[in-house]
Design a protein around this motif. Sequence first.
Motif, PDB file in Angstrom:
ATOM      1  N   ASP A 617       0.822  -1.210   0.000  1.00  0.00           N
ATOM      2  CA  ASP A 617       0.000   0.000   0.000  1.00  0.00           C
ATOM      3  C   ASP A 617       0.858   1.263   0.000  1.00  0.00           C
ATOM      4  OD1 ASP A 617      -2.324  -1.376  -0.094  1.00  0.00           O
ATOM      5  OD2 ASP A 617      -2.835  -1.139   2.028  1.00  0.00           O
ATOM      6  N   ASN A 618       2.069   1.149   0.515  1.00  0.00           N
ATOM      7  CA  ASN A 618       2.937   2.319   0.553  1.00  0.00           C
ATOM      8  C   ASN A 618       3.961   2.305  -0.580  1.00  0.00           C
ATOM      9  OD1 ASN A 618       2.200   3.990   3.038  1.00  0.00           O
ATOM     10  ND2 ASN A 618       2.215   1.909   3.825  1.00  0.00           N
ATOM     11  N   GLY A 619       3.670   1.532  -1.577  1.00  0.00           N
ATOM     12  CA  GLY A 619       4.467   1.585  -2.803  1.00  0.00           C
ATOM     13  C   GLY A 619       5.678   0.666  -2.830  1.00  0.00           C
ATOM     14  N   GLY A 620       5.909  -0.108  -1.743  1.00  0.00           N
ATOM     15  CA  GLY A 620       7.055  -0.999  -1.728  1.00  0.00           C
ATOM     16  C   GLY A 620       6.738  -2.336  -2.373  1.00  0.00           C
ATOM     17  N   LYS A 621       7.777  -3.169  -2.491  1.00  0.00           N
ATOM     18  CA  LYS A 621       7.579  -4.496  -3.060  1.00  0.00           C
ATOM     19  C   LYS A 621       7.958  -5.548  -2.029  1.00  0.00           C
ATOM     20  CE  LYS A 621       8.891  -5.959  -7.153  1.00  0.00           C
ATOM     21  NZ  LYS A 621       9.554  -6.094  -8.468  1.00  0.00           N
ATOM     22  N   VAL A 622       7.229  -6.672  -2.035  1.00  0.00           N
ATOM     23  CA  VAL A 622       7.554  -7.755  -1.121  1.00  0.00           C
ATOM     24  C   VAL A 622       8.187  -8.883  -1.918  1.00  0.00           C
ATOM     25  CG1 VAL A 622       6.652  -9.391   0.569  1.00  0.00           C
ATOM     26  CG2 VAL A 622       5.537  -7.182   0.264  1.00  0.00           C
ATOM     27  N   SER A 623       9.296  -9.395  -1.422  1.00  0.00           N
ATOM     28  CA  SER A 623       9.930 -10.515  -2.096  1.00  0.00           C
ATOM     29  C   SER A 623      10.131 -11.628  -1.076  1.00  0.00           C
ATOM     30  CB  SER A 623      11.258 -10.036  -2.675  1.00  0.00           C
ATOM     31  OG  SER A 623      12.040 -11.142  -3.022  1.00  0.00           O
ATOM     32  N   SER A 624      10.186 -12.882  -1.555  1.00  0.00           N
ATOM     33  CA  SER A 624      10.280 -13.979  -0.585  1.00  0.00           C
ATOM     34  C   SER A 624      11.725 -14.364  -0.308  1.00  0.00           C
ATOM     35  CB  SER A 624       9.516 -15.193  -1.085  1.00  0.00           C
ATOM     36  OG  SER A 624      10.163 -15.699  -2.223  1.00  0.00           O
ATOM     37  N   SER A 625      12.619 -14.021  -1.234  1.00  0.00           N
ATOM     38  CA  SER A 625      13.993 -14.454  -0.993  1.00  0.00           C
ATOM     39  C   SER A 625      14.950 -13.257  -0.967  1.00  0.00           C
ATOM     40  CB  SER A 625      14.414 -15.444  -2.070  1.00  0.00           C
ATOM     41  OG  SER A 625      14.249 -14.830  -3.327  1.00  0.00           O
ATOM     42  N   ILE A 626      15.962 -13.397  -0.152  1.00  0.00           N
ATOM     43  CA  ILE A 626      16.930 -12.318   0.022  1.00  0.00           C
ATOM     44  C   ILE A 626      17.919 -12.331  -1.139  1.00  0.00           C
ATOM     45  CG2 ILE A 626      18.771 -11.452   1.527  1.00  0.00           C
ATOM     46  CD1 ILE A 626      17.281 -12.840   3.838  1.00  0.00           C
ATOM     47  N   SER A 627      18.123 -11.168  -1.732  1.00  0.00           N
ATOM     48  CA  SER A 627      19.114 -11.074  -2.808  1.00  0.00           C
ATOM     49  C   SER A 627      19.748  -9.684  -2.726  1.00  0.00           C
ATOM     50  CB  SER A 627      18.439 -11.263  -4.158  1.00  0.00           C
ATOM     51  OG  SER A 627      17.668 -10.109  -4.446  1.00  0.00           O
ATOM     52  N   LYS A 628      20.623  -9.421  -3.670  1.00  0.00           N
ATOM     53  CA  LYS A 628      21.272  -8.097  -3.685  1.00  0.00           C
ATOM     54  C   LYS A 628      20.255  -6.974  -3.848  1.00  0.00           C
ATOM     55  CE  LYS A 628      24.288  -9.108  -6.780  1.00  0.00           C
ATOM     56  NZ  LYS A 628      25.133  -9.942  -7.523  1.00  0.00           N
ATOM     57  N   SER A 631      16.111  -4.327  -0.149  1.00  0.00           N
ATOM     58  CA  SER A 631      16.482  -3.089   0.540  1.00  0.00           C
ATOM     59  C   SER A 631      16.487  -3.298   2.046  1.00  0.00           C
ATOM     60  CB  SER A 631      15.509  -1.964   0.192  1.00  0.00           C
ATOM     61  OG  SER A 631      15.079  -2.039  -1.136  1.00  0.00           O
ATOM     62  N   PHE A 632      15.413  -3.927   2.548  1.00  0.00           N
ATOM     63  CA  PHE A 632      15.310  -4.129   3.993  1.00  0.00           C
ATOM     64  C   PHE A 632      14.761  -5.512   4.299  1.00  0.00           C
ATOM     65  CE2 PHE A 632      14.574   0.435   3.396  1.00  0.00           C
ATOM     66  CZ  PHE A 632      15.507   0.968   4.281  1.00  0.00           C
ATOM     67  N   ILE A 633      15.166  -6.013   5.452  1.00  0.00           N
ATOM     68  CA  ILE A 633      14.499  -7.202   5.972  1.00  0.00           C
ATOM     69  C   ILE A 633      13.756  -6.781   7.218  1.00  0.00           C
ATOM     70  CG2 ILE A 633      14.853  -9.471   7.019  1.00  0.00           C
ATOM     71  CD1 ILE A 633      17.420  -9.499   5.178  1.00  0.00           C
ATOM     72  N   VAL A 634      12.440  -7.018   7.227  1.00  0.00           N
ATOM     73  CA  VAL A 634      11.689  -6.737   8.428  1.00  0.00           C
ATOM     74  C   VAL A 634      11.705  -8.036   9.238  1.00  0.00           C
ATOM     75  CG1 VAL A 634       9.577  -5.765   9.365  1.00  0.00           C
ATOM     76  CG2 VAL A 634      10.180  -5.316   6.983  1.00  0.00           C
ATOM     77  N   ALA A 635      12.387  -7.985  10.369  1.00  0.00           N
ATOM     78  CA  ALA A 635      12.576  -9.210  11.132  1.00  0.00           C
ATOM     79  C   ALA A 635      11.705  -9.214  12.372  1.00  0.00           C
ATOM     80  CB  ALA A 635      14.038  -9.341  11.538  1.00  0.00           C
ATOM     81  N   ALA A 645      21.797 -15.232   8.228  1.00  0.00           N
ATOM     82  CA  ALA A 645      23.176 -15.342   7.745  1.00  0.00           C
ATOM     83  C   ALA A 645      23.325 -14.722   6.368  1.00  0.00           C
ATOM     84  CB  ALA A 645      23.581 -16.821   7.710  1.00  0.00           C
ATOM     85  N   LYS A 646      22.337 -14.998   5.524  1.00  0.00           N
ATOM     86  CA  LYS A 646      22.406 -14.472   4.159  1.00  0.00           C
ATOM     87  C   LYS A 646      22.330 -12.943   4.156  1.00  0.00           C
ATOM     88  CE  LYS A 646      20.883 -15.445  -0.450  1.00  0.00           C
ATOM     89  NZ  LYS A 646      19.894 -16.062  -1.313  1.00  0.00           N
ATOM     90  N   ALA A 647      21.450 -12.395   5.011  1.00  0.00           N
ATOM     91  CA  ALA A 647      21.295 -10.952   5.093  1.00  0.00           C
ATOM     92  C   ALA A 647      22.601 -10.304   5.545  1.00  0.00           C
ATOM     93  CB  ALA A 647      20.169 -10.608   6.060  1.00  0.00           C
ATOM     94  N   GLN A 648      23.208 -10.909   6.551  1.00  0.00           N
ATOM     95  CA  GLN A 648      24.466 -10.354   7.065  1.00  0.00           C
ATOM     96  C   GLN A 648      25.550 -10.444   6.007  1.00  0.00           C
ATOM     97  OE1 GLN A 648      24.598 -12.685  10.617  1.00  0.00           O
ATOM     98  NE2 GLN A 648      23.744 -11.046  11.891  1.00  0.00           N
ATOM     99  N   ASP A 649      25.544 -11.541   5.313  1.00  0.00           N
ATOM    100  CA  ASP A 649      26.503 -11.773   4.252  1.00  0.00           C
ATOM    101  C   ASP A 649      26.422 -10.692   3.175  1.00  0.00           C
ATOM    102  OD1 ASP A 649      28.504 -13.441   3.370  1.00  0.00           O
ATOM    103  OD2 ASP A 649      27.171 -14.387   1.890  1.00  0.00           O
ATOM    104  N   LEU A 650      25.189 -10.349   2.796  1.00  0.00           N
ATOM    105  CA  LEU A 650      25.000  -9.358   1.735  1.00  0.00           C
ATOM    106  C   LEU A 650      24.962  -7.928   2.284  1.00  0.00           C
ATOM    107  CD1 LEU A 650      22.272 -11.203  -0.379  1.00  0.00           C
ATOM    108  CD2 LEU A 650      24.624 -10.807  -1.061  1.00  0.00           C
ATOM    109  N   GLY A 651      25.063  -7.794   3.591  1.00  0.00           N
ATOM    110  CA  GLY A 651      25.055  -6.469   4.209  1.00  0.00           C
ATOM    111  C   GLY A 651      23.723  -5.750   4.072  1.00  0.00           C
ATOM    112  N   ILE A 652      22.623  -6.488   4.171  1.00  0.00           N
ATOM    113  CA  ILE A 652      21.304  -5.859   4.038  1.00  0.00           C
ATOM    114  C   ILE A 652      20.785  -5.440   5.400  1.00  0.00           C
ATOM    115  CG2 ILE A 652      18.898  -6.282   3.375  1.00  0.00           C
ATOM    116  CD1 ILE A 652      20.238  -8.272   1.288  1.00  0.00           C
ATOM    117  N   GLU A 653      20.210  -4.234   5.435  1.00  0.00           N
ATOM    118  CA  GLU A 653      19.762  -3.692   6.707  1.00  0.00           C
ATOM    119  C   GLU A 653      18.569  -4.480   7.262  1.00  0.00           C
ATOM    120  OE1 GLU A 653      18.391   0.573   8.622  1.00  0.00           O
ATOM    121  OE2 GLU A 653      19.230   0.513   6.604  1.00  0.00           O
TER     122      GLU A 653
END
Length: 665
Positions: A617-628, A631-635, A645-653
């Motif tokens: 609703d706020n214009g963002g996109k939802v994806s199921s898998s972490i990749s480059k 932009s963000f992971i809501v944890a 581990a993957k998020a840390q590896d790719l340096g994703i906030e």
Amino acid sequence: MNIQQRIQELRDELNQHNYNYYVLDKPTISDYEFDVKIRELQELEDKYPEFYDPNSPTQRVGGEITKNFETVTHKSRMYSLDNSYSKEDLIDWEKRLHRLLGVADIEYTCELKYDGASINLTYENGQLVSAVTRGDGIQGDDVTTNIKTIRSIPLVVNTNFASDFQMRGEIILPLEGFNKMNEERIDIGEEPYRNPRNTASGSLKLQDSAEVAKRPLDCLLYHLVDEGQHYATHFESLDNARKAGFKVPDTLKVCKNLEEVLEFLNYWDVHRHDLPYETDGVVVKVNSIQYQEELGYTAKAPRWAIAYKFKAEQVSTVLNEISYQVGRTGAITPVANLEPVLLAGTIVKRASLHNADQIEKLDVRVGDTVYVEKGGEIIPKIMGVDLTKRPADSQPTQYATHCPVCHTELVRTEGDAKHYCPNEFGCAPQITGKIQHFISRKAMDIDGLGSETVELLHKEGLIRNYADLYDLTVDQVIPLERMAEKSAQNMIDGIEKSKEIPFEKVLFALGIRFVGETVAKKLAKHFKSIDNLMNASFEELIAVDEIGDKIAESVIQFFDDKANVELVNRLKNYGVQLEISAEEQANQTDKLSGKVFVVSGVFHQMSRNELKKAIEDNGGKVSSSISKKTSFIVAGDNMGPSKLAKAQDLGIEIISEDDFINMIQ
Ligand code: AMP
Ligand code: ZN
């Protein structure tokens, strides 16, 4: 009772109701009562995420997107089956069994061969943990999220049956549901699906599990792989599987000898047409598990089982004429008009020819004797021509060059299987077809106006397009045949009331080719008004999630036509909703535009689905898998360790639920 007990009670109850409805086909409560319970459970689960359970009945609605299905190796190989086509083949098979086993009496089971896509369901501790396609038999694709949406597959079973095991079966699309899906496709100008089997297997690979949840798929089980070795015979294992909640068709039968097997074959060769799903044969299996183990496998198939294929029921008859039907979108469908003939219990007079390529491929000609087959589809198919009976003066079929109704020259665009009549606004079946689509239930839902009345109104010159509906008066329609004053008033009231129908449905009602219900929803949400949509460029259109070239081109083409723009403007003037409501608008922003989110874990202030909706609703996109691109992971709580581990590896906030709420406020 504490919360946890209540949750468990609801889950048990709902599982039982799913089983009653989808496996036994004997519901004991109304849909409404079911909905009330599922909502109560959903609310409790949202409020107390610590009781999250991946196998809760609330997980059946889907919603997870899988971009790439993971390839996994089967714990035990999924074999193919050897085929047989005659009684003699089966007698030979039995001789081999006698020789290999050194016994005279062998008991068999007979099952129908269900025509779909095979699946391996793995249960641990009574819980469904994965569902994998057959693939090449050694490795398959993990389609668990999609499979969970199939209501007849139990997510939890009583461990008295077996605790760690694999259950194998066939994912099928019953004929009724298949035919209904096709009616809807034809409605938006899409080619209908060719057969239930391919559609079932295609469904398993859909990325959006919520889409899968909407398809009327079913799963029929035929094999237990049981490490605990609980059962002595194949029949016993399936009978107990049925008691444990699996859908094991009761066509399954034990046969004392080959004689009884042949009886089974003869019976189903005739009666298979009465089944609610397709079958192309019978699978005969040695009943004793001990014998099965002794017999073992060849490189390709078990020695203890054999498939017997039915001959497709075919008749030959004369093709009298090829006629052409015109659909709402102008699509032309050639139809074979046949000398009436009895096939699978019904008189067949017409058969589908699909399109010009099909006619050319089969080289069917008027006067030919053709072979007709009936699959599960509503109208039978022409499979080929008996060339020995072709008349000497036979001429190759010249496909229609002009519309059979309005006589306009037909067009066919590159890459299109079908020919079209381009006379959109002057061709009667297209005009009435569009209006019929406009008033239909999923579109403007106009009460008091039916398809036949639309044809009548058109014939009497009272309407030429859907905008004209809004100019109709009671006095104009009363003189029509069979129209009483009351029904005239109802009709006008219904038309008036349709002005309240929300924009997304109006957009669907316009009948833009390839813009079905779901696409209309996406476009309405993204562009918010018809004016924005009209002004959108090709690039802006394809930038919208899931809008491809084909849809974008079709939208542009629609609004390039001045006549369509004029219709839309008229609808606007009558007060039809051509933008999303202020209320909906208020919840939508562009704050997250260009950002891609991955959601993981359990949340407290909103459910996962609410969170995803808030992102979109706020214009963002939802994806199921972490990749480059993430932009963000809501944890939330209990975020998966591999994701972390993957998020840390790719340096994703990684942000918290609170951080996210601050972002959109
Ligand atoms: P085929 O694909 O012709 O080699 O046949 C083997 C497939 O038949 C298996 O992979 C199953 O998916 C399917 N099948 C359908 N019904 C049954 C059944 N009752 N028993 C075993 N296999 C079946
Ligand atoms: Zn025409």
